[in-house]
Motif scaffolding. Structure first.
Motif, PDB file in Angstrom:
ATOM      1  N   ASN A   1       7.262  10.774  14.558  1.00 51.77           N
ATOM      2  CA  ASN A   1       7.662  11.189  13.211  1.00 51.77           C
ATOM      3  C   ASN A   1       8.561  10.160  12.528  1.00 51.77           C
ATOM      4  OD1 ASN A   1       6.225  13.597  13.600  1.00 51.77           O
ATOM      5  ND2 ASN A   1       7.970  14.471  14.671  1.00 51.77           N
ATOM      6  N   THR A   2       8.172   8.918  12.638  1.00 55.82           N
ATOM      7  CA  THR A   2       8.906   7.823  12.029  1.00 55.82           C
ATOM      8  C   THR A   2       8.027   7.195  10.964  1.00 55.82           C
ATOM      9  OG1 THR A   2       9.981   7.384  14.143  1.00 55.82           O
ATOM     10  CG2 THR A   2      10.070   5.636  12.513  1.00 55.82           C
ATOM     11  N   LYS A   3       8.608   6.893   9.844  1.00 53.63           N
ATOM     12  CA  LYS A   3       7.856   6.188   8.811  1.00 53.63           C
ATOM     13  C   LYS A   3       7.566   4.786   9.334  1.00 53.63           C
ATOM     14  CE  LYS A   3       7.816   5.237   3.939  1.00 53.63           C
ATOM     15  NZ  LYS A   3       7.231   6.262   3.121  1.00 53.63           N
ATOM     16  N   VAL A   4       6.313   4.409   9.306  1.00 52.53           N
ATOM     17  CA  VAL A   4       5.935   3.104   9.844  1.00 52.53           C
ATOM     18  C   VAL A   4       5.408   2.204   8.748  1.00 52.53           C
ATOM     19  CG1 VAL A   4       5.443   3.877  12.183  1.00 52.53           C
ATOM     20  CG2 VAL A   4       3.635   3.931  10.501  1.00 52.53           C
ATOM     21  N   SER A   5       5.670   0.951   8.921  1.00 49.62           N
ATOM     22  CA  SER A   5       5.147  -0.067   8.032  1.00 49.62           C
ATOM     23  C   SER A   5       4.733  -1.227   8.923  1.00 49.62           C
ATOM     24  CB  SER A   5       6.217  -0.503   7.035  1.00 49.62           C
ATOM     25  OG  SER A   5       5.727  -1.572   6.275  1.00 49.62           O
ATOM     26  N   PHE A   6       3.477  -1.524   8.944  1.00 51.74           N
ATOM     27  CA  PHE A   6       3.003  -2.602   9.794  1.00 51.74           C
ATOM     28  C   PHE A   6       1.812  -3.276   9.133  1.00 51.74           C
ATOM     29  CE2 PHE A   6       1.254   1.435  11.125  1.00 51.74           C
ATOM     30  CZ  PHE A   6      -0.107   1.209  11.062  1.00 51.74           C
ATOM     31  N   PRO A   7       1.648  -4.543   9.410  1.00 55.19           N
ATOM     32  CA  PRO A   7       0.504  -5.251   8.836  1.00 55.19           C
ATOM     33  C   PRO A   7      -0.762  -4.918   9.628  1.00 55.19           C
ATOM     34  CG  PRO A   7       1.823  -6.737  10.169  1.00 55.19           C
ATOM     35  CD  PRO A   7       2.529  -5.417  10.173  1.00 55.19           C
ATOM     36  N   TYR A   8      -1.653  -4.205   9.001  1.00 63.18           N
ATOM     37  CA  TYR A   8      -2.936  -3.912   9.632  1.00 63.18           C
ATOM     38  C   TYR A   8      -4.023  -4.261   8.636  1.00 63.18           C
ATOM     39  CZ  TYR A   8      -6.860  -1.793  11.957  1.00 63.18           C
ATOM     40  OH  TYR A   8      -8.070  -1.619  12.566  1.00 63.18           O
ATOM     41  N   LYS A   9      -4.684  -5.335   8.912  1.00 59.85           N
ATOM     42  CA  LYS A   9      -5.779  -5.771   8.066  1.00 59.85           C
ATOM     43  C   LYS A   9      -6.819  -6.411   8.960  1.00 59.85           C
ATOM     44  CE  LYS A   9      -6.957  -8.707   4.179  1.00 59.85           C
ATOM     45  NZ  LYS A   9      -6.572  -9.824   3.357  1.00 59.85           N
ATOM     46  N   ILE A  10      -8.051  -5.979   8.803  1.00 63.42           N
ATOM     47  CA  ILE A  10      -9.128  -6.566   9.597  1.00 63.42           C
ATOM     48  C   ILE A  10      -9.355  -7.989   9.110  1.00 63.42           C
ATOM     49  CG2 ILE A  10     -11.572  -6.396  10.181  1.00 63.42           C
ATOM     50  CD1 ILE A  10     -11.239  -3.318   9.784  1.00 63.42           C
ATOM     51  N   PRO A  11      -9.243  -8.963  10.019  1.00 60.68           N
ATOM     52  CA  PRO A  11      -9.423 -10.355   9.603  1.00 60.68           C
ATOM     53  C   PRO A  11     -10.819 -10.627   9.057  1.00 60.68           C
ATOM     54  CG  PRO A  11      -8.442 -10.211  11.798  1.00 60.68           C
ATOM     55  CD  PRO A  11      -8.901  -8.838  11.432  1.00 60.68           C
ATOM     56  N   SER A  12     -10.902 -11.512   8.113  1.00 64.37           N
ATOM     57  CA  SER A  12     -12.217 -11.871   7.559  1.00 64.37           C
ATOM     58  C   SER A  12     -13.000 -12.675   8.599  1.00 64.37           C
ATOM     59  CB  SER A  12     -12.056 -12.676   6.269  1.00 64.37           C
ATOM     60  OG  SER A  12     -11.383 -13.869   6.532  1.00 64.37           O
ATOM     61  N   GLY A  13     -14.303 -12.577   8.507  1.00 65.64           N
ATOM     62  CA  GLY A  13     -15.173 -13.308   9.421  1.00 65.64           C
ATOM     63  C   GLY A  13     -15.490 -12.560  10.707  1.00 65.64           C
ATOM     64  N   TYR A  14     -14.900 -11.396  10.916  1.00 60.43           N
ATOM     65  CA  TYR A  14     -15.190 -10.620  12.119  1.00 60.43           C
ATOM     66  C   TYR A  14     -16.487  -9.841  11.923  1.00 60.43           C
ATOM     67  CZ  TYR A  14     -10.720 -11.470  14.472  1.00 60.43           C
ATOM     68  OH  TYR A  14      -9.670 -12.044  15.118  1.00 60.43           O
ATOM     69  N   GLU A  15     -17.235  -9.650  13.023  1.00 59.28           N
ATOM     70  CA  GLU A  15     -18.502  -8.941  12.961  1.00 59.28           C
ATOM     71  C   GLU A  15     -18.269  -7.450  13.105  1.00 59.28           C
ATOM     72  OE1 GLU A  15     -22.605  -8.636  15.577  1.00 59.28           O
ATOM     73  OE2 GLU A  15     -21.430 -10.479  15.674  1.00 59.28           O
ATOM     74  N   LYS A  16     -18.872  -6.676  12.217  1.00 60.60           N
ATOM     75  CA  LYS A  16     -18.725  -5.227  12.239  1.00 60.60           C
ATOM     76  C   LYS A  16     -19.549  -4.645  13.378  1.00 60.60           C
ATOM     77  CE  LYS A  16     -18.860  -1.058   9.511  1.00 60.60           C
ATOM     78  NZ  LYS A  16     -18.918  -0.472   8.203  1.00 60.60           N
ATOM     79  N   ILE A  17     -18.968  -3.721  14.140  1.00 61.01           N
ATOM     80  CA  ILE A  17     -19.686  -3.002  15.182  1.00 61.01           C
ATOM     81  C   ILE A  17     -20.474  -1.898  14.499  1.00 61.01           C
ATOM     82  CG2 ILE A  17     -19.451  -1.525  17.215  1.00 61.01           C
ATOM     83  CD1 ILE A  17     -16.853  -3.082  17.840  1.00 61.01           C
TER      84      ILE A  17
END
Length: 174
Positions: A155-171
């Motif tokens: 129950n903590t407010k979170v802030s984190f960098p989450y971004k799927i890198p470009s060039g990765y292949e989608k499953i």
């Protein structure tokens, strides 16, 4: 939000979706719980995944009646009424009455999901596992996942960098 050592794999699981990327294999998934369900061989949703990660039973144990027996180190719970298509089995640590393991199997499809909880810790007045070991077998395919918690916050407010890198292949699921 989950992150493997050195950020090799990062995952974000919300009630509506599962998203992760793998730096070693340059691939990612962003979609429904269907991927995790297929990977682990049993139907999953947010609540079940949360229960799995926190050492709770995937299915509400109050919905069935169980035979209880004692082995050398745990209590064993087997359903009184067994189903042919779907079988469950649970073991419980007698010291804290938390799950030691849970198994869900579908013998006709040759599927097994086994989750083991080695020991527990107390964090923010909650008892949670230190380690979670997951074995999923679907016919001849085997998936093994080992999770060790190094830091848990509730129950903590979170802030984190989450971004799927470009060039990765989608499953893509078949």
């Amino acid at each position: 939000w989950l992150s493997a050592p050195l950020g090799v794999v990062k995952a974000m699981i919300t009630p509506g979706r599962v998203s992760f990327y793998n730096k070693l294999e340059n691939n990612y998934f962003d979609g429904s719980f269907e991927y995790l369900s297929k990977l682990l061989g049993t139907e999953l949703d947010f609540k079940k995944v949360q229960n799995l990660l926190l050492g709770e039973a995937l299915y509400d144990l109050r919905d069935e009646k169980y035979q209880v027996s004692v082995n050398s180190s745990t209590y064993e719970l087997k359903p009184v009424k067994t189903l042919d298509l779907f079988k469950t089995f649970f073991t419980v640590h007698p010291g804290n009455f938390r799950l030691a393991s849970q198994q869900i199997s579908q013998p006709l499809q040759r599927r097994l999901l086994e989750i083991r909880y080695k020991d527990y810790q107390e964090k923010s007045n909650k008892i949670v596992p230190n380690n979670v070991g997951i074995l999923a077998i679907d016919n001849d395919q085997r998936n093994v996942i080992d999770i060790e918690y190094r830091n848990i916050e509730f129950n903590t407010k979170v802030s984190f960098p989450y971004k799927i890198p470009s060039g990765y292949e989608k499953i893509v699921l078949n």
